[in-house]
Design a protein around this motif. Structure first.
Motif, PDB file in Angstrom:
ATOM      1  N   ARG A   1       0.855  -1.186   0.000  1.00  9.10           N
ATOM      2  CA  ARG A   1       0.000   0.000   0.000  1.00  9.10           C
ATOM      3  C   ARG A   1       0.892   1.238   0.000  1.00  9.10           C
ATOM      4  NH1 ARG A   1      -5.471   0.922   2.919  1.00  9.10           N
ATOM      5  NH2 ARG A   1      -5.875  -1.279   2.637  1.00  9.10           N
ATOM      6  N   GLU A   2       0.528   2.211  -0.792  1.00 10.87           N
ATOM      7  CA  GLU A   2       1.253   3.483  -0.771  1.00 10.87           C
ATOM      8  C   GLU A   2       0.319   4.570  -0.256  1.00 10.87           C
ATOM      9  OE1 GLU A   2       4.240   2.689  -4.591  1.00 10.87           O
ATOM     10  OE2 GLU A   2       2.463   3.950  -4.855  1.00 10.87           O
ATOM     11  N   VAL A   3       0.767   5.301   0.766  1.00 12.54           N
ATOM     12  CA  VAL A   3      -0.045   6.412   1.252  1.00 12.54           C
ATOM     13  C   VAL A   3       0.223   7.622   0.359  1.00 12.54           C
ATOM     14  CG1 VAL A   3      -0.103   5.580   3.621  1.00 12.54           C
ATOM     15  CG2 VAL A   3       1.725   7.113   2.930  1.00 12.54           C
ATOM     16  N   GLY A   4      -0.819   8.402   0.119  1.00 16.95           N
ATOM     17  CA  GLY A   4      -0.660   9.612  -0.688  1.00 16.95           C
ATOM     18  C   GLY A   4      -0.313  10.788   0.201  1.00 16.95           C
ATOM     19  N   LEU A   5       0.522  11.695  -0.297  1.00 17.52           N
ATOM     20  CA  LEU A   5       0.920  12.876   0.466  1.00 17.52           C
ATOM     21  C   LEU A   5       0.905  14.096  -0.446  1.00 17.52           C
ATOM     22  CD1 LEU A   5       3.888  11.308   2.430  1.00 17.52           C
ATOM     23  CD2 LEU A   5       1.754  12.114   3.426  1.00 17.52           C
ATOM     24  N   VAL A   6       0.501  15.230   0.138  1.00 18.19           N
ATOM     25  CA  VAL A   6       0.384  16.475  -0.625  1.00 18.19           C
ATOM     26  C   VAL A   6       1.006  17.606   0.188  1.00 18.19           C
ATOM     27  CG1 VAL A   6      -1.239  18.129  -1.638  1.00 18.19           C
ATOM     28  CG2 VAL A   6      -1.793  15.679  -1.655  1.00 18.19           C
ATOM     29  N   LEU A   7       1.799  18.439  -0.455  1.00 19.78           N
ATOM     30  CA  LEU A   7       2.303  19.658   0.184  1.00 19.78           C
ATOM     31  C   LEU A   7       1.765  20.853  -0.592  1.00 19.78           C
ATOM     32  CD1 LEU A   7       4.139  20.876   2.401  1.00 19.78           C
ATOM     33  CD2 LEU A   7       5.950  20.982   0.675  1.00 19.78           C
ATOM     34  N   ASP A   8       0.949  21.659   0.089  1.00 17.51           N
ATOM     35  CA  ASP A   8       0.418  22.879  -0.516  1.00 17.51           C
ATOM     36  C   ASP A   8       1.511  23.943  -0.412  1.00 17.51           C
ATOM     37  OD1 ASP A   8      -0.942  25.087  -1.307  1.00 17.51           O
ATOM     38  OD2 ASP A   8      -2.475  25.008   0.266  1.00 17.51           O
ATOM     39  N   LEU A   9       1.966  24.430  -1.568  1.00 16.67           N
ATOM     40  CA  LEU A   9       3.099  25.360  -1.541  1.00 16.67           C
ATOM     41  C   LEU A   9       2.676  26.798  -1.231  1.00 16.67           C
ATOM     42  CD1 LEU A   9       5.216  24.014  -4.550  1.00 16.67           C
ATOM     43  CD2 LEU A   9       5.640  23.719  -2.109  1.00 16.67           C
ATOM     44  N   ALA A  10       1.357  27.039  -1.196  1.00 15.95           N
ATOM     45  CA  ALA A  10       0.894  28.421  -0.980  1.00 15.95           C
ATOM     46  C   ALA A  10       1.460  28.989   0.319  1.00 15.95           C
ATOM     47  CB  ALA A  10      -0.625  28.464  -0.983  1.00 15.95           C
ATOM     48  N   GLY A  11       1.455  28.177   1.357  1.00 13.66           N
ATOM     49  CA  GLY A  11       1.919  28.698   2.653  1.00 13.66           C
ATOM     50  C   GLY A  11       3.346  28.290   2.969  1.00 13.66           C
ATOM     51  N   THR A  12       4.115  27.904   1.956  1.00 16.94           N
ATOM     52  CA  THR A  12       5.468  27.389   2.217  1.00 16.94           C
ATOM     53  C   THR A  12       6.517  28.416   1.788  1.00 16.94           C
ATOM     54  OG1 THR A  12       4.650  25.149   1.820  1.00 16.94           O
ATOM     55  CG2 THR A  12       7.031  25.442   1.737  1.00 16.94           C
ATOM     56  N   ALA A  13       7.442  28.723   2.684  1.00 19.71           N
ATOM     57  CA  ALA A  13       8.538  29.652   2.356  1.00 19.71           C
ATOM     58  C   ALA A  13       9.750  28.845   1.908  1.00 19.71           C
ATOM     59  CB  ALA A  13       8.887  30.476   3.580  1.00 19.71           C
ATOM     60  N   PRO A  14      10.626  29.439   1.090  1.00 14.63           N
ATOM     61  CA  PRO A  14      11.834  28.708   0.678  1.00 14.63           C
ATOM     62  C   PRO A  14      12.687  28.308   1.895  1.00 14.63           C
ATOM     63  CG  PRO A  14      11.571  30.717  -0.615  1.00 14.63           C
ATOM     64  CD  PRO A  14      10.542  30.770   0.479  1.00 14.63           C
ATOM     65  N   TYR A  15      13.305  27.161   1.783  1.00 13.54           N
ATOM     66  CA  TYR A  15      14.177  26.690   2.874  1.00 13.54           C
ATOM     67  C   TYR A  15      15.554  27.336   2.755  1.00 13.54           C
ATOM     68  CZ  TYR A  15      10.695  23.491   4.435  1.00 13.54           C
ATOM     69  OH  TYR A  15       9.527  22.991   4.960  1.00 13.54           O
TER      70      TYR A  15
END
Ligand SMILES: CC(C)(COP(=O)(O)OP(=O)(O)OC[C@H]1O[C@@H](n2cnc3c(N)ncnc32)[C@H](O)[C@@H]1OP(=O)(O)O)[C@@H](O)C(=O)NCCC(=O)NCCS
Length: 313
Positions: A131-145
């Motif tokens: 089984r593979e779990v799905g993952l999502v990162l919404d970039l709207a609220g993400t600042a560059p590292y």
């Protein structure tokens, strides 16, 4: 009356792809990816199911070089056309194709939020393998590292250093068999791996990040991109050599990917992690990825030719 035929050319293939994209829009791809994918596998077939002349479902069957003992298939029937026999007819066609190639095992993929399709597979004798779990990162609220890689490690792009391909292959040789559920997969010889895993239609050297310790490639991370979803970048492999794990190399690679995606206008990152793959799941949790749509992979024997499934009451 359902009629199933193998795709006879580019027009049929486009109809098949349109059905796949309509049923699994989150995984939508273009014909470029289809062609690239078909060129990367050992054998493939593409079926269409029609009812009164209208295409209602499609099924792709493939034999992957990494797992040549079985056939992998995805059956898709348009939502409004289900429970009319199209899925069963496509399944029978795939079973015949599988048997004709001397394979005794079929693998199917089902979305983890689609109980009806899971039941369809289970009622045909398929059992869950992984089984593979799905993952999502919404970039709207993400600042560059801002943080850099661990001491002694630098991150470059493959576009800057194309000669690193052989070193990346050495990483893949160690990392791919370490993915839970993929232990039985083989890694292709270098030239085939390069053509299929690194030069596919969704692969971009400028978006492929390589971790170097001096001259040695110790890790890499790449995307699989598609014009069908121009604002979504999908993570492909993130891999670190065994001796270099647990030191923040993958974290630095993922930060470089997120920064690249932010700089290039992507709004979302997606990935799927095998549920037993603790290190990558921890890493993605650290970066704030949230649950998305996952996949359940099931395996079973192909139905015998002409067999009908016995109903229990
Ligand atoms: C799984 C999927 C392919 C099934 O497609 P489908 O066209 O609905 O399949 P069928 O109509 O042949 O069979 C579905 C059920 O309807 C039944 N059925 C068929 N004709 C029927 C009719 N006229 N009236 C009522 N039920 C009917 C079938 O017997 C079957 O029940 P069963 O599983 O108990 O045998 C479809 O749901 C789908 O596209 N899912 C999303 C993609 C996916 O997950 N694919 C992988 C599946 S392994």
């Amino acid at each position: 009356m359902v009629e199933v035929t193998a795709c006879a050319g580019g027009l049929d293939e486009q109809v098949s792809l349109d059905i796949y994209n309509a049923v699994w829009p989150h995984d939508a791809i273009t014909m470029d990816e289809v062609r690239s994918f078909k060129a990367s596998v050992r054998d493939h077939v593409d079926y269409l199911a029609r009812i009164e002349g209208a295409a209602v479902g499609s099924a792709v069957g493939v034999i992957f070089p990494q797992r040549a003992d079985r056939v992998f298939t995805i059956l898709t029937v348009l939502a409004g056309q289900r429970r009319c026999g199209a899925g069963s007819a496509l399944y029978q066609a795939i079973c015949r194709w599988t048997a004709a190639r001397g394979r005794r095992e079929l693998e199917v993929a089902v979305l983890d939020n689609d109980a009806g399709s899971l039941a369809f597979a289970q009622r045909r004798g398929f059992t869950e393998e992984r089984r593979e779990v799905g993952l999502v990162l919404d970039l709207a609220g993400t600042a560059p590292y801002q943080g850099g890689p661990p001491a002694g490690v630098e991150i470059v792009t493959w576009a800057e250093r194309p000669e690193l391909a052989r070193g990346m292959y050495e990483v893949a040789l160690e990392a791919l068999p370490d993915i839970p559920g993929s232990e039985a997969d083989s890694v292709e010889p270098f030239g085939d791996w390069l053509a299929h895993d690194m030069h596919g239609s969704g692969d971009r050297p400028e978006a492929t990040f390589v971790a170097l310790a001096g001259p040695e490639v110790v890790g890499y991370a790449k995307f699989s991109l598609t014009a069908a979803q121009p604002t979504i970048a999908r993570h492909d492999l993130t891999a670190v050599k065994r001796a270099w794990r647990g030191r923040g190399v993958a974290r630095a690679l993922k930060a470089a990917q997120i920064n690249w995606a932010l700089a290039h206008g992507y709004t979302e990152l997606r990935t799927r992690n095998e549920q037993r793959n603790e290190p990558i799941r921890r890493l993605n949790a650290h970066f704030g990825y949230r649950p998305g749509t996952g996949r359940i992979y099931l395996v079973g024997p192909p139905a015998a030719a002409g067999a009908t499934r016995r109903r229990s009451s």
